[in-house]
Design a protein around this motif. Structure first.
Motif, PDB file in Angstrom:
ATOM      1  N   MET A   1       0.894  -1.307  -0.066  1.00  0.00           N
ATOM      2  CA  MET A   1       0.109   0.123   0.121  1.00  0.00           C
ATOM      3  C   MET A   1       0.887   1.202  -0.216  1.00  0.00           C
ATOM      4  O   MET A   1       1.672   1.421   0.771  1.00  0.00           O
ATOM      5  CB  MET A   1      -0.881   0.118   1.273  1.00  0.00           C
ATOM      6  CG  MET A   1      -1.658   1.140   1.056  1.00  0.00           C
ATOM      7  SD  MET A   1      -3.255   0.738   2.234  1.00  0.00           S
ATOM      8  CE  MET A   1      -3.325   2.019   3.388  1.00  0.00           C
ATOM      9  N   SER A   2       0.546   1.996  -0.718  1.00  0.00           N
ATOM     10  CA  SER A   2       1.401   3.173  -1.166  1.00  0.00           C
ATOM     11  C   SER A   2       1.055   4.379  -0.161  1.00  0.00           C
ATOM     12  O   SER A   2      -0.431   4.442  -0.142  1.00  0.00           O
ATOM     13  CB  SER A   2       1.876   3.682  -2.480  1.00  0.00           C
ATOM     14  OG  SER A   2       0.597   4.004  -3.105  1.00  0.00           O
ATOM     15  N   THR A   3       1.584   5.318   0.115  1.00  0.00           N
ATOM     16  CA  THR A   3       1.265   6.493   0.800  1.00  0.00           C
ATOM     17  C   THR A   3       0.752   7.559  -0.276  1.00  0.00           C
ATOM     18  O   THR A   3       1.425   7.858  -1.402  1.00  0.00           O
ATOM     19  CB  THR A   3       2.513   7.051   1.404  1.00  0.00           C
ATOM     20  OG1 THR A   3       3.196   6.252   2.510  1.00  0.00           O
ATOM     21  CG2 THR A   3       2.057   8.418   2.267  1.00  0.00           C
ATOM     22  N   VAL A   4      -0.392   8.227   0.072  1.00  0.00           N
ATOM     23  CA  VAL A   4      -1.062   9.122  -0.672  1.00  0.00           C
ATOM     24  C   VAL A   4      -0.351  10.436  -0.167  1.00  0.00           C
ATOM     25  O   VAL A   4      -0.293  10.909   0.899  1.00  0.00           O
ATOM     26  CB  VAL A   4      -2.699   9.155  -0.608  1.00  0.00           C
ATOM     27  CG1 VAL A   4      -3.098  10.432  -1.269  1.00  0.00           C
ATOM     28  CG2 VAL A   4      -3.116   8.058  -0.785  1.00  0.00           C
ATOM     29  N   THR A   5      -0.115  11.320  -1.353  1.00  0.00           N
ATOM     30  CA  THR A   5       0.574  12.587  -1.153  1.00  0.00           C
ATOM     31  C   THR A   5      -0.407  13.858  -1.456  1.00  0.00           C
ATOM     32  O   THR A   5      -1.489  13.544  -2.189  1.00  0.00           O
ATOM     33  CB  THR A   5       1.739  12.838  -1.863  1.00  0.00           C
ATOM     34  OG1 THR A   5       1.530  12.717  -3.208  1.00  0.00           O
ATOM     35  CG2 THR A   5       2.734  11.654  -1.666  1.00  0.00           C
ATOM     36  N   ALA A   6      -0.009  14.863  -1.044  1.00  0.00           N
ATOM     37  CA  ALA A   6      -0.776  16.277  -1.441  1.00  0.00           C
ATOM     38  C   ALA A   6      -0.751  16.306  -2.938  1.00  0.00           C
ATOM     39  O   ALA A   6      -1.872  16.782  -3.604  1.00  0.00           O
ATOM     40  CB  ALA A   6      -0.297  17.341  -0.642  1.00  0.00           C
ATOM     41  N   SER A   7       0.243  15.924  -3.378  1.00  0.00           N
ATOM     42  CA  SER A   7       0.427  16.035  -4.926  1.00  0.00           C
ATOM     43  C   SER A   7      -0.625  15.188  -5.645  1.00  0.00           C
ATOM     44  O   SER A   7      -1.165  15.594  -6.635  1.00  0.00           O
ATOM     45  CB  SER A   7       2.043  15.739  -5.351  1.00  0.00           C
ATOM     46  OG  SER A   7       2.154  15.813  -6.740  1.00  0.00           O
ATOM     47  N   ASP A   8      -0.757  13.713  -4.966  1.00  0.00           N
ATOM     48  CA  ASP A   8      -1.646  12.842  -5.594  1.00  0.00           C
ATOM     49  C   ASP A   8      -3.126  13.653  -5.560  1.00  0.00           C
ATOM     50  O   ASP A   8      -3.629  13.418  -6.702  1.00  0.00           O
ATOM     51  CB  ASP A   8      -1.524  11.604  -4.646  1.00  0.00           C
ATOM     52  CG  ASP A   8      -0.327  10.910  -4.849  1.00  0.00           C
ATOM     53  OD1 ASP A   8       0.170  10.914  -6.002  1.00  0.00           O
ATOM     54  OD2 ASP A   8      -0.221  10.171  -3.948  1.00  0.00           O
ATOM     55  N   ILE A   9      -3.721  14.114  -4.585  1.00  0.00           N
ATOM     56  CA  ILE A   9      -4.893  14.657  -4.372  1.00  0.00           C
ATOM     57  C   ILE A   9      -4.949  15.899  -5.351  1.00  0.00           C
ATOM     58  O   ILE A   9      -5.685  15.885  -5.893  1.00  0.00           O
ATOM     59  CB  ILE A   9      -5.140  15.245  -2.920  1.00  0.00           C
ATOM     60  CG1 ILE A   9      -5.102  13.860  -1.907  1.00  0.00           C
ATOM     61  CG2 ILE A   9      -6.422  15.793  -2.700  1.00  0.00           C
ATOM     62  CD1 ILE A   9      -5.921  12.594  -2.488  1.00  0.00           C
TER      63      ILE A   9
END
Length: 69
Positions: A1-9
Motif C-alpha cells: 500500500m503506497s502513501t497518498v501525497t498532497a500532490s496525488d490529491i
C-alpha cells in the motif's frame, strides 16, 4: 500500500474536477481547504480513484464552493 501525497490529491482529484474552472491561486486554496477537511491519512486509492473516508463527493463540492465564493 503506497502513501497518498498532497500532490496525488491535487493531480488526481482537484485538477481533473476543478482545473478548467479556477485559477492556480484558487486551486491552491481548494487544495488547502480539501486537505483541512480530509487530511492525507483519510485518503486512499480505490481502483483508479482517490477517495477519502471523511469527505463525500457532495462535501468535496461544498468545500470547493465555500473556498471560491
Amino acid at each position: 500500500m503506497s502513501t497518498v501525497t498532497a500532490s496525488d490529491i491535487r493531480t488526481h482529484v482537484i485538477e481533473p474536477t476543478c482545473g478548467e474552472h479556477f485559477t492556480a491561486e484558487e486551486l491552491d486554496a481548494i487544495e488547502d481547504a480539501v486537505l483541512d477537511a480530509a487530511p492525507l491519512s483519510t485518503w486512499h486509492l480505490a481502483g483508479t480513484q482517490y477517495t477519502s473516508s471523511v469527505l463525500s463527493v457532495d462535501e468535496f463540492w461544498g468545500v470547493v464552493e465555500k473556498t471560491t465564493v
